[in-house]
Scaffold this motif. Structure first.
Motif, PDB file in Angstrom:
ATOM      1  N   LYS A  48      -5.627  30.711  -5.627  1.00 31.71           N
ATOM      2  CA  LYS A  48      -4.228  30.298  -5.666  1.00 31.71           C
ATOM      3  C   LYS A  48      -3.966  28.853  -5.226  1.00 31.71           C
ATOM      4  CE  LYS A  48      -2.542  34.941  -5.190  1.00 31.71           C
ATOM      5  NZ  LYS A  48      -1.801  35.880  -4.375  1.00 31.71           N
ATOM      6  N   THR A  49      -4.813  28.298  -4.362  1.00 31.74           N
ATOM      7  CA  THR A  49      -4.470  26.989  -3.804  1.00 31.74           C
ATOM      8  C   THR A  49      -5.379  25.870  -4.299  1.00 31.74           C
ATOM      9  OG1 THR A  49      -5.853  27.353  -1.905  1.00 31.74           O
ATOM     10  CG2 THR A  49      -3.541  27.997  -1.673  1.00 31.74           C
ATOM     11  N   SER A  50      -6.249  26.117  -5.243  1.00 29.10           N
ATOM     12  CA  SER A  50      -7.206  25.105  -5.666  1.00 29.10           C
ATOM     13  C   SER A  50      -6.542  23.875  -6.305  1.00 29.10           C
ATOM     14  CB  SER A  50      -8.208  25.712  -6.652  1.00 29.10           C
ATOM     15  OG  SER A  50      -7.479  26.222  -7.743  1.00 29.10           O
ATOM     16  N   THR A  51      -5.355  24.012  -6.881  1.00 26.75           N
ATOM     17  CA  THR A  51      -4.701  22.868  -7.537  1.00 26.75           C
ATOM     18  C   THR A  51      -3.817  22.074  -6.584  1.00 26.75           C
ATOM     19  OG1 THR A  51      -2.941  24.336  -8.204  1.00 26.75           O
ATOM     20  CG2 THR A  51      -4.671  23.890  -9.845  1.00 26.75           C
ATOM     21  N   LYS A  52      -3.641  22.560  -5.360  1.00 24.68           N
ATOM     22  CA  LYS A  52      -2.767  21.857  -4.406  1.00 24.68           C
ATOM     23  C   LYS A  52      -3.452  20.597  -3.881  1.00 24.68           C
ATOM     24  CE  LYS A  52       0.181  25.510  -2.748  1.00 24.68           C
ATOM     25  NZ  LYS A  52       1.343  24.942  -3.405  1.00 24.68           N
ATOM     26  N   PRO A  53      -2.725  19.454  -3.762  1.00 26.93           N
ATOM     27  CA  PRO A  53      -3.359  18.217  -3.250  1.00 26.93           C
ATOM     28  C   PRO A  53      -3.678  18.347  -1.761  1.00 26.93           C
ATOM     29  CG  PRO A  53      -1.001  17.915  -3.530  1.00 26.93           C
ATOM     30  CD  PRO A  53      -1.317  19.294  -4.059  1.00 26.93           C
ATOM     31  N   ALA A  54      -4.704  17.617  -1.344  1.00 22.74           N
ATOM     32  CA  ALA A  54      -5.078  17.638   0.071  1.00 22.74           C
ATOM     33  C   ALA A  54      -3.952  17.020   0.886  1.00 22.74           C
ATOM     34  CB  ALA A  54      -6.355  16.834   0.264  1.00 22.74           C
ATOM     35  N   LEU A  55      -3.843  17.431   2.118  1.00 24.76           N
ATOM     36  CA  LEU A  55      -2.769  16.900   2.964  1.00 24.76           C
ATOM     37  C   LEU A  55      -3.046  15.425   3.257  1.00 24.76           C
ATOM     38  CD1 LEU A  55      -2.507  19.829   5.509  1.00 24.76           C
ATOM     39  CD2 LEU A  55      -0.810  19.179   3.807  1.00 24.76           C
ATOM     40  N   PRO A  56      -2.033  14.576   3.146  1.00 24.42           N
ATOM     41  CA  PRO A  56      -2.276  13.148   3.453  1.00 24.42           C
ATOM     42  C   PRO A  56      -2.521  12.966   4.949  1.00 24.42           C
ATOM     43  CG  PRO A  56       0.050  13.546   3.090  1.00 24.42           C
ATOM     44  CD  PRO A  56      -0.647  14.847   2.819  1.00 24.42           C
ATOM     45  N   PRO A  57      -3.308  11.951   5.322  1.00 24.80           N
ATOM     46  CA  PRO A  57      -3.556  11.755   6.750  1.00 24.80           C
ATOM     47  C   PRO A  57      -2.281  11.326   7.455  1.00 24.80           C
ATOM     48  CG  PRO A  57      -4.386   9.920   5.487  1.00 24.80           C
ATOM     49  CD  PRO A  57      -3.900  10.925   4.504  1.00 24.80           C
ATOM     50  N   LYS A  58      -2.170  11.756   8.690  1.00 19.47           N
ATOM     51  CA  LYS A  58      -0.984  11.387   9.461  1.00 19.47           C
ATOM     52  C   LYS A  58      -1.043   9.898   9.798  1.00 19.47           C
ATOM     53  CE  LYS A  58       1.692  13.607  13.046  1.00 19.47           C
ATOM     54  NZ  LYS A  58       1.624  14.404  14.271  1.00 19.47           N
ATOM     55  N   ALA A  59       0.062   9.172   9.602  1.00 21.49           N
ATOM     56  CA  ALA A  59       0.051   7.739   9.901  1.00 21.49           C
ATOM     57  C   ALA A  59      -0.059   7.501  11.396  1.00 21.49           C
ATOM     58  CB  ALA A  59       1.329   7.097   9.365  1.00 21.49           C
ATOM     59  N   THR A  60      -1.024   6.710  11.793  1.00 25.76           N
ATOM     60  CA  THR A  60      -1.160   6.318  13.190  1.00 25.76           C
ATOM     61  C   THR A  60      -1.094   4.800  13.228  1.00 25.76           C
ATOM     62  OG1 THR A  60      -3.521   6.058  13.067  1.00 25.76           O
ATOM     63  CG2 THR A  60      -2.727   8.261  13.624  1.00 25.76           C
ATOM     64  N   LYS A  61      -1.073   4.209  14.458  1.00 22.23           N
ATOM     65  CA  LYS A  61      -1.019   2.753  14.587  1.00 22.23           C
ATOM     66  C   LYS A  61      -2.220   2.127  13.898  1.00 22.23           C
ATOM     67  CE  LYS A  61       1.764   1.927  18.626  1.00 22.23           C
ATOM     68  NZ  LYS A  61       1.789   1.594  20.031  1.00 22.23           N
ATOM     69  N   LYS A  62      -3.354   2.895  13.895  1.00 22.26           N
ATOM     70  CA  LYS A  62      -4.588   2.303  13.372  1.00 22.26           C
ATOM     71  C   LYS A  62      -4.688   2.382  11.870  1.00 22.26           C
ATOM     72  CE  LYS A  62      -7.862   1.859  16.936  1.00 22.26           C
ATOM     73  NZ  LYS A  62      -9.256   1.964  17.292  1.00 22.26           N
ATOM     74  N   ASN A  63      -4.241   3.511  11.270  1.00 23.91           N
ATOM     75  CA  ASN A  63      -4.481   3.647   9.843  1.00 23.91           C
ATOM     76  C   ASN A  63      -3.255   3.369   8.973  1.00 23.91           C
ATOM     77  OD1 ASN A  63      -2.868   5.876   9.871  1.00 23.91           O
ATOM     78  ND2 ASN A  63      -4.482   7.373   9.571  1.00 23.91           N
ATOM     79  N   ASN A  64      -2.153   2.996   9.574  1.00 22.61           N
ATOM     80  CA  ASN A  64      -0.968   2.692   8.787  1.00 22.61           C
ATOM     81  C   ASN A  64      -0.965   1.209   8.413  1.00 22.61           C
ATOM     82  OD1 ASN A  64       1.491   2.343   7.644  1.00 22.61           O
ATOM     83  ND2 ASN A  64       2.661   3.324   9.269  1.00 22.61           N
ATOM     84  N   PRO A  65      -1.279   0.902   7.131  1.00 22.46           N
ATOM     85  CA  PRO A  65      -1.389  -0.510   6.746  1.00 22.46           C
ATOM     86  C   PRO A  65      -0.102  -1.291   6.914  1.00 22.46           C
ATOM     87  CG  PRO A  65      -1.586   0.936   4.818  1.00 22.46           C
ATOM     88  CD  PRO A  65      -1.472   1.827   6.017  1.00 22.46           C
ATOM     89  N   LYS A  66       1.063  -0.569   6.861  1.00 24.74           N
ATOM     90  CA  LYS A  66       2.339  -1.268   7.003  1.00 24.74           C
ATOM     91  C   LYS A  66       2.508  -1.816   8.410  1.00 24.74           C
ATOM     92  CE  LYS A  66       4.995   1.079   3.489  1.00 24.74           C
ATOM     93  NZ  LYS A  66       5.902   2.189   3.261  1.00 24.74           N
ATOM     94  N   LYS A  67       1.933  -1.081   9.384  1.00 24.34           N
ATOM     95  CA  LYS A  67       2.133  -1.495  10.770  1.00 24.34           C
ATOM     96  C   LYS A  67       1.010  -2.400  11.273  1.00 24.34           C
ATOM     97  CE  LYS A  67       5.096   2.154  12.345  1.00 24.34           C
ATOM     98  NZ  LYS A  67       5.311   3.230  13.287  1.00 24.34           N
ATOM     99  N   ARG A  68      -0.086  -2.520  10.471  1.00 27.25           N
ATOM    100  CA  ARG A  68      -1.216  -3.325  10.939  1.00 27.25           C
ATOM    101  C   ARG A  68      -0.896  -4.810  10.783  1.00 27.25           C
ATOM    102  NH1 ARG A  68      -6.105  -2.886   8.167  1.00 27.25           N
ATOM    103  NH2 ARG A  68      -5.201  -1.142   7.103  1.00 27.25           N
ATOM    104  N   PRO A  69      -1.036  -5.627  11.861  1.00 29.79           N
ATOM    105  CA  PRO A  69      -0.751  -7.054  11.716  1.00 29.79           C
ATOM    106  C   PRO A  69      -1.847  -7.737  10.906  1.00 29.79           C
ATOM    107  CG  PRO A  69      -1.605  -6.589  13.900  1.00 29.79           C
ATOM    108  CD  PRO A  69      -1.480  -5.277  13.195  1.00 29.79           C
ATOM    109  N   ASN A  70      -1.464  -8.805  10.181  1.00 30.50           N
ATOM    110  CA  ASN A  70      -2.471  -9.553   9.424  1.00 30.50           C
ATOM    111  C   ASN A  70      -3.399 -10.256  10.406  1.00 30.50           C
ATOM    112  OD1 ASN A  70      -1.540  -8.842   6.945  1.00 30.50           O
ATOM    113  ND2 ASN A  70      -0.125 -10.561   6.812  1.00 30.50           N
ATOM    114  N   LYS A  71      -4.679  -9.976  10.264  1.00 29.99           N
ATOM    115  CA  LYS A  71      -5.636 -10.583  11.197  1.00 29.99           C
ATOM    116  C   LYS A  71      -6.434 -11.658  10.480  1.00 29.99           C
ATOM    117  CE  LYS A  71      -7.049  -7.503  14.891  1.00 29.99           C
ATOM    118  NZ  LYS A  71      -8.113  -6.613  15.342  1.00 29.99           N
ATOM    119  N   ILE A  72      -6.557 -12.839  11.110  1.00 31.68           N
ATOM    120  CA  ILE A  72      -7.410 -13.884  10.547  1.00 31.68           C
ATOM    121  C   ILE A  72      -8.797 -13.633  11.118  1.00 31.68           C
ATOM    122  CG2 ILE A  72      -7.872 -16.360  10.458  1.00 31.68           C
ATOM    123  CD1 ILE A  72      -4.794 -16.719  10.895  1.00 31.68           C
ATOM    124  N   ILE A  73      -9.748 -13.389  10.211  1.00 33.15           N
ATOM    125  CA  ILE A  73     -11.099 -13.120  10.697  1.00 33.15           C
ATOM    126  C   ILE A  73     -11.866 -14.429  10.781  1.00 33.15           C
ATOM    127  CG2 ILE A  73     -13.253 -11.864  10.255  1.00 33.15           C
ATOM    128  CD1 ILE A  73     -11.362  -9.804   8.755  1.00 33.15           C
TER     129      ILE A  73
END
Ligand SMILES: N=c1c2ncn([C@@H]3O[C@H](COP(=O)(O)OP(=O)(O)OP(=O)(O)O)[C@@H](O)[C@H]3O)c2ncn1[C@@H]1O[C@H](COP(=O)(O)O)[C@@H](O)[C@H]1O
Length: 197
Positions: A48-73
């Motif tokens: 019954k659930t094989s076609t359901k999409p995987a749950l998206p990861p919860k946004a954290t400070k580390k993995n949320n690209p919107k909140k990540r500051p631009n870093k000059i490497i």
């Protein structure tokens, strides 16, 4: 949604929460995560659930690209070679005909030899002040200023860095003490005044 799939979703959410609590996800792990392989989920997922999409990861400070500051490497010490001096020489040489309004090198070169030499002297003094004060971080910055302004001196003088590199290579293996001792006697500096006078 059936009761069975609601249960599966609830088990998956609880499991994911537990995993997130136990470890901090890296940027690589920010990709959508697969559903946990629990005995119950395996059993039902094929039907019954094989076609359901995987749950998206919860946004954290580390993995949320919107909140990540631009870093000059910045390159780390040890990863850049002295070849950068040759590159810088080529850049400054190309600035001889550049617009002084947009190029500092062009502006400096346009002011003439005395100004070019004076700027190098000023940067050298700033560098020695940091060296004498034991300010390592500032010494790095001032050393870079000195090297840049020395390159401007070379460009102004029509001297190619390879001539300086060749002179350094010629001196390789010759001790400064040995070299000084081998100088002819007439080259020795005689003090004009002594304490007895
Ligand atoms: N490495 C440097 C570099 N180091 C220091 N400086 C500049 O040197 C100047 C020194 O500042 P100062 O206030 O001491 O001197 P000043 O502005 O001439 O002031 P006055 O003494 O005339 O009053 C600053 O404007 C610095 O930005 C440099 N300017 C350029 N470069 C390199 O040269 C390349 C070409 O630069 P442009 O010629 O500006 O395109 C750049 O891409 C860099 O790689």
């Amino acid at each position: 949604m059936t009761k069975a799939s609601k249960n599966i979703l609830s088990v998956a959410k609880t499991q994911r929460k537990k995993e997130e609590k136990n470890k901090k996800p890296s940027l690589v792990e920010a990709a959508p995560i697969a559903k946990p392989h629990t005995a119950s989920s395996k059993k039902v997922s094929t039907k019954k659930t094989s076609t359901k999409p995987a749950l998206p990861p919860k946004a954290t400070k580390k993995n949320n690209p919107k909140k990540r500051p631009n870093k000059i490497i910045l390159p780390k010490a040890g990863t850049v070679s002295a070849d950068i001096l040759d590159t810088l020489f080529d850049v400054v040489t190309s600035r001889r005909t550049a617009d002084p309004a947009i190029s500092h090198s062009a502006r400096l070169l346009a002011k003439g030899r005395n100004k070019v030499a004076q700027k190098f002297g000023e940067e050298a003094v700033e560098c020695l002040i940091e060296a004498a004060s034991g300010n390592t971080k500032e010494l790095i910055s001032e050393s870079a200023d000195v090297l840049y302004h020395l390159i401007v001196v070379w460009v102004d003088a029509g001297l190619h860095p390879s001539e300086v590199w060749a002179e350094l290579a010629r001196r390789k293996g010759i001790s400064g003490i040995e070299e000084k001792a081998s100088r002819p006697a007439e080259n020795l500096v005689v003090p004009l005044t002594t304490k007895q006078e």
